[in-house]
Motif scaffolding. Structure first.
Motif, PDB file in Angstrom:
ATOM      1  N   ASP A 231      -0.337  39.703 -10.300  1.00 63.37           N
ATOM      2  CA  ASP A 231       0.188  40.812 -11.105  1.00 63.37           C
ATOM      3  C   ASP A 231       1.327  41.480 -10.347  1.00 63.37           C
ATOM      4  O   ASP A 231       1.263  41.614  -9.124  1.00 63.37           O
ATOM      5  CB  ASP A 231      -0.909  41.842 -11.395  1.00 63.37           C
ATOM      6  N   PRO A 232       2.373  41.948 -11.023  1.00 62.34           N
ATOM      7  CA  PRO A 232       2.598  41.936 -12.477  1.00 62.34           C
ATOM      8  C   PRO A 232       2.871  40.536 -13.011  1.00 62.34           C
ATOM      9  O   PRO A 232       3.415  39.692 -12.300  1.00 62.34           O
ATOM     10  CB  PRO A 232       3.810  42.851 -12.646  1.00 62.34           C
ATOM     11  N   ILE A 233       2.489  40.316 -14.257  1.00 63.27           N
ATOM     12  CA  ILE A 233       2.614  38.998 -14.874  1.00 63.27           C
ATOM     13  C   ILE A 233       4.080  38.570 -14.917  1.00 63.27           C
ATOM     14  O   ILE A 233       4.946  39.349 -15.303  1.00 63.27           O
ATOM     15  CB  ILE A 233       2.033  39.019 -16.303  1.00 63.27           C
ATOM     16  N   GLY A 234       4.304  37.320 -14.522  1.00 63.91           N
ATOM     17  CA  GLY A 234       5.669  36.781 -14.528  1.00 63.91           C
ATOM     18  C   GLY A 234       6.303  36.765 -13.156  1.00 63.91           C
ATOM     19  O   GLY A 234       7.400  36.218 -12.976  1.00 63.91           O
ATOM     20  N   VAL A 235       5.630  37.360 -12.174  1.00 58.90           N
ATOM     21  CA  VAL A 235       6.182  37.412 -10.831  1.00 58.90           C
ATOM     22  C   VAL A 235       6.181  36.015 -10.209  1.00 58.90           C
ATOM     23  O   VAL A 235       5.300  35.194 -10.476  1.00 58.90           O
ATOM     24  CB  VAL A 235       5.365  38.406  -9.962  1.00 58.90           C
ATOM     25  N   GLY A 236       7.218  35.731  -9.405  1.00 58.89           N
ATOM     26  CA  GLY A 236       7.319  34.442  -8.738  1.00 58.89           C
ATOM     27  C   GLY A 236       8.043  33.394  -9.548  1.00 58.89           C
ATOM     28  O   GLY A 236       8.179  32.249  -9.100  1.00 58.89           O
ATOM     29  N   ALA A 237       8.534  33.747 -10.741  1.00 57.45           N
ATOM     30  CA  ALA A 237       9.291  32.787 -11.560  1.00 57.45           C
ATOM     31  C   ALA A 237      10.618  32.473 -10.891  1.00 57.45           C
ATOM     32  O   ALA A 237      11.170  33.289 -10.159  1.00 57.45           O
ATOM     33  CB  ALA A 237       9.515  33.369 -12.948  1.00 57.45           C
ATOM     34  N   ARG A 238      11.142  31.268 -11.195  1.00 58.83           N
ATOM     35  CA  ARG A 238      12.395  30.852 -10.576  1.00 58.83           C
ATOM     36  C   ARG A 238      13.610  31.157 -11.447  1.00 58.83           C
ATOM     37  O   ARG A 238      14.734  31.116 -10.980  1.00 58.83           O
ATOM     38  CB  ARG A 238      12.327  29.363 -10.239  1.00 58.83           C
ATOM     39  N   ASP A 239      13.370  31.456 -12.707  1.00 59.93           N
ATOM     40  CA  ASP A 239      14.456  31.865 -13.604  1.00 59.93           C
ATOM     41  C   ASP A 239      13.854  32.635 -14.776  1.00 59.93           C
ATOM     42  O   ASP A 239      12.626  32.756 -14.902  1.00 59.93           O
ATOM     43  CB  ASP A 239      15.261  30.653 -14.101  1.00 59.93           C
ATOM     44  N   LEU A 240      14.718  33.152 -15.639  1.00 61.38           N
ATOM     45  CA  LEU A 240      14.270  33.967 -16.778  1.00 61.38           C
ATOM     46  C   LEU A 240      13.394  33.158 -17.725  1.00 61.38           C
ATOM     47  O   LEU A 240      12.379  33.662 -18.231  1.00 61.38           O
ATOM     48  CB  LEU A 240      15.485  34.520 -17.533  1.00 61.38           C
ATOM     49  N   LYS A 241      13.764  31.925 -17.980  1.00 61.44           N
ATOM     50  CA  LYS A 241      13.001  31.069 -18.892  1.00 61.44           C
ATOM     51  C   LYS A 241      11.553  30.933 -18.425  1.00 61.44           C
ATOM     52  O   LYS A 241      10.600  31.139 -19.199  1.00 61.44           O
ATOM     53  CB  LYS A 241      13.668  29.696 -18.968  1.00 61.44           C
ATOM     54  N   GLU A 242      11.370  30.611 -17.152  1.00 61.04           N
ATOM     55  CA  GLU A 242      10.024  30.443 -16.606  1.00 61.04           C
ATOM     56  C   GLU A 242       9.269  31.760 -16.622  1.00 61.04           C
ATOM     57  O   GLU A 242       8.067  31.802 -16.914  1.00 61.04           O
ATOM     58  CB  GLU A 242      10.102  29.893 -15.183  1.00 61.04           C
TER      59      GLU A 242
ATOM     60  N   LYS B 116      10.613  39.187 -32.028  1.00 59.77           N
ATOM     61  CA  LYS B 116       9.912  40.444 -31.743  1.00 59.77           C
ATOM     62  C   LYS B 116       8.918  40.265 -30.600  1.00 59.77           C
ATOM     63  O   LYS B 116       8.785  41.131 -29.727  1.00 59.77           O
ATOM     64  CB  LYS B 116       9.196  40.910 -33.016  1.00 59.77           C
ATOM     65  N   GLU B 117       8.199  39.126 -30.608  1.00 60.24           N
ATOM     66  CA  GLU B 117       7.209  38.846 -29.558  1.00 60.24           C
ATOM     67  C   GLU B 117       7.877  38.686 -28.200  1.00 60.24           C
ATOM     68  O   GLU B 117       7.411  39.238 -27.187  1.00 60.24           O
ATOM     69  CB  GLU B 117       6.436  37.573 -29.915  1.00 60.24           C
ATOM     70  N   ILE B 118       8.992  37.971 -28.147  1.00 63.96           N
ATOM     71  CA  ILE B 118       9.690  37.739 -26.874  1.00 63.96           C
ATOM     72  C   ILE B 118      10.338  39.027 -26.367  1.00 63.96           C
ATOM     73  O   ILE B 118      10.390  39.285 -25.156  1.00 63.96           O
ATOM     74  CB  ILE B 118      10.743  36.623 -27.029  1.00 63.96           C
ATOM     75  N   SER B 119      10.806  39.873 -27.285  1.00 62.59           N
ATOM     76  CA  SER B 119      11.458  41.125 -26.885  1.00 62.59           C
ATOM     77  C   SER B 119      10.481  42.094 -26.213  1.00 62.59           C
ATOM     78  O   SER B 119      10.899  43.025 -25.530  1.00 62.59           O
ATOM     79  CB  SER B 119      12.109  41.798 -28.098  1.00 62.59           C
ATOM     80  N   LYS B 120       9.164  41.869 -26.399  1.00 60.90           N
ATOM     81  CA  LYS B 120       8.157  42.730 -25.759  1.00 60.90           C
ATOM     82  C   LYS B 120       7.933  42.364 -24.296  1.00 60.90           C
ATOM     83  O   LYS B 120       7.319  43.118 -23.547  1.00 60.90           O
ATOM     84  CB  LYS B 120       6.818  42.614 -26.506  1.00 60.90           C
ATOM     85  N   LEU B 121       8.413  41.186 -23.887  1.00 60.28           N
ATOM     86  CA  LEU B 121       8.178  40.710 -22.524  1.00 60.28           C
ATOM     87  C   LEU B 121       9.102  41.414 -21.536  1.00 60.28           C
ATOM     88  O   LEU B 121      10.144  41.956 -21.903  1.00 60.28           O
ATOM     89  CB  LEU B 121       8.396  39.196 -22.461  1.00 60.28           C
ATOM     90  N   ASN B 122       8.708  41.375 -20.268  1.00 62.66           N
ATOM     91  CA  ASN B 122       9.477  42.049 -19.212  1.00 62.66           C
ATOM     92  C   ASN B 122      10.322  41.033 -18.453  1.00 62.66           C
ATOM     93  O   ASN B 122       9.785  40.176 -17.746  1.00 62.66           O
ATOM     94  CB  ASN B 122       8.517  42.756 -18.246  1.00 62.66           C
ATOM     95  N   PRO B 123      11.666  41.110 -18.582  1.00 62.32           N
ATOM     96  CA  PRO B 123      12.522  40.132 -17.890  1.00 62.32           C
ATOM     97  C   PRO B 123      12.602  40.357 -16.382  1.00 62.32           C
ATOM     98  O   PRO B 123      13.042  39.479 -15.648  1.00 62.32           O
ATOM     99  CB  PRO B 123      13.885  40.345 -18.545  1.00 62.32           C
ATOM    100  N   LYS B 124      12.184  41.529 -15.905  1.00 59.31           N
ATOM    101  CA  LYS B 124      12.203  41.827 -14.465  1.00 59.31           C
ATOM    102  C   LYS B 124      10.853  42.429 -14.053  1.00 59.31           C
ATOM    103  O   LYS B 124      10.727  43.638 -13.891  1.00 59.31           O
ATOM    104  CB  LYS B 124      13.332  42.785 -14.118  1.00 59.31           C
ATOM    105  N   PRO B 125       9.830  41.597 -13.893  1.00 59.08           N
ATOM    106  CA  PRO B 125       8.492  42.120 -13.607  1.00 59.08           C
ATOM    107  C   PRO B 125       8.391  42.917 -12.311  1.00 59.08           C
ATOM    108  O   PRO B 125       7.587  43.838 -12.201  1.00 59.08           O
ATOM    109  CB  PRO B 125       7.621  40.857 -13.543  1.00 59.08           C
TER     110      PRO B 125
END
Length: 485
Positions: free
Chosen positions: A185-196, A249-258
């Protein structure tokens, strides 16, 4: 051959007191407070607080020659010039009369665990061997403040070997990255790019039709989605416009910078302390200088008592005479500093008061379209000061208004001619441009060329490239990226 000649030069030199004043003027409130503390620590003759102030006469400087060397004897010092039996009430020593219950707007900040420390703490809940733990800890340490690992896996493998003495493979590192780091946590941490990053967040949510569709779109048509090629997405996935809207709408709820959303990260919290406050009272503007810019300073009573002791002593030793010279230097320095503070207060108030009246319509309404073209020279001419002095005030000072806290330099802008030949502020044009873009049809956003045509109709004939420049300054994307379903 030797030659003798006479040459005339006209030089302008600033005194140490003038230099000190210029440096004080350019300091914002918090830096000014630090400078004040430093001066009080360095000069024991300077005191602050609510003690009675001791008046000191102005005629103190004639006892030094041009080189700064003392040219008087201890017996020649007129101690009475430094002492006064008249007690001055507290309220007369204050620059502004503030009541005891005035708000002290100090915001406390709680300390907490840093972003990276929080991630390392979470690793303790996993079962590792020594090699796996070293890799996981190294990966966590490689995450930036936005929550991403920006470096290539092969580079990380090399660094593990050189710095941690851990010899491993790319496959092993990727395995721990996906099985461990991507589950923190936070979810999405450690990704190598925005897509991931977006896909990790979607996969951690409870599955449904729209989320599964969103994952498919991101995995196989990420470029189309980012560039908002909605027609191509509908054809590729055979979906309706309503379904695509739900995905969007679903994707816009996500955090691009966790990482940046983590409340306990290790960034220093910055607090802006306004130097001025403008209030609207009964339809009139009221300007007040922040009380933290108007400290109560006076000469230390202890130093005055030391001078009194010297004056009353019947026999004056050499050490006492040396002490008097030292005291005199500190008293002079303290007096110069107090005078500089008073001049700073006056300069700040005069400059801001002139700016307030120059932009009177804006401060009454808060409408940026009311901002008049104003450059530093306009204010400098009105207050008979140098442009550099106005610049020092404008570049680092904030003012609290009914419409938010603003940096003073934001009120300055160049002028442009409208179709009637009148000078208008570039800020006014930017505000109108922003309003036009906000009110446009998002299914068919206006291009820069069309925006230029609309502004021309409104009486602002500016080129397309100027529209593009203003749009970028407003941090607004091009028409294609403003498109919505």
């Amino acid at each position: 051959m030797l030659k003798q000649s006479l040459q005339y030069k006209l030089l302008q030199k600033l005194s140490p007191q003038q230099i000190q004043l210029m440096k004080l003027i350019q300091l914002p409130t918090q830096a000014f407070e630090e400078r004040l503390k430093q001066e009080i620590e360095e000069n024991p003759a300077l005191d602050t607080g609510k003690d009675d102030a001791d008046a000191i006469d102005d005629d103190l400087s004639n006892e030094f020659d041009d080189t700064g060397n003392e040219k008087i004897e201890a017996e020649d010092i007129n101690i009475d010039e430094y002492l006064s039996d008249d007690e001055i009430p507290n309220y007369k020593t204050q620059a502004n009369n503030y009541s005891a219950d005035d708000e002290e707007k100090n915001v406390p900040y709680a300390s907490g665990t840093s972003f990276h420390q929080s991630l390392k703490n979470q690793l303790s809940t996993y079962s590792f061997n020594d090699e796996e733990f070293a890799i996981a800890e190294f990966l966590v340490g490689s995450i930036d403040d936005s929550g991403y690992i920006r470096r290539d896996i092969l580079d990380l493998v090399d660094d593990l070997a050189f710095t941690e003495n851990v010899f491993t493979t790319e496959e092993k590192v990727i395995s721990i990255l996906k099985k461990v780091v991507h589950t923190l946590d936070p979810i999405g941490v450690g990704a190598r790019d925005l897509k991931e990053c977006l896909i990790i967040q979607l996969k951690r949510k409870e599955k449904n039709k729209i989320r599964s569709l969103a994952i498919d779109i991101l995995e196989s048509a990420f470029d189309h989605f980012v560039k908002k090629h909605y027609k191509k997405l509908q054809e590729k996935f055979n979906i309706s416009e309503d379904e695509l809207k739900e995905v969007n709408k679903e994707i816009s709820k996500l955090n691009p910078k966790p990482g940046s959303s983590y409340a306990g990260n290790n960034k220093i919290a910055e607090q802006i302390v306004p130097d001025f406050s403008i209030k609207l009272i009964d339809g009139e503007l009221d300007l007040v200088l922040n009380s933290r810019n108007a400290p109560e300073l006076h000469i230390s009573r202890e130093y005055n008592n030391m001078l009194k002791g010297y004056q009353e002593a019947s026999v004056k030793s050499k050490s006492q005479k040396d002490a008097v010279f030292f005291i005199k230097q500190k008293l002079d320095s303290a007096k110069w500093f107090i005078d500089a503070i008073k001049q700073r207060q006056q300069t700040l108030l005069v400059t801001m008061n002139t700016i307030m009246h120059y932009q009177y319509e804006y401060f009454l309404t808060g409408d940026e379209r009311k901002l008049k073209p104003m450059i530093l020279k306009d204010i400098a001419d009105k207050i008979n000061m140098d442009v550099s002095t106005v610049s020092r005030v404008a570049n680092s000072k904030y003012v609290s208004t009914p419409y938010g806290t603003k940096l003073i330099k934001e009120f300055f802008s160049e002028s442009m001619k409208n179709d009637q030949g009148e000078d208008v502020s570039t800020k006014e044009i930017k505000k109108i441009l922003e309003t036009v873009i906000l009110e446009e049809n998002k299914k068919k956003p206006l291009t820069d060329e069309k925006l230029a045509a609309i502004l021309k109709e409104k009486g602002y004939p500016i080129a397309r490239r100027t529209v593009a420049k203003y749009r970028e300054q407003l941090d607004l994307p091009v028409a294609r990226l403003r498109k919505e379903i």
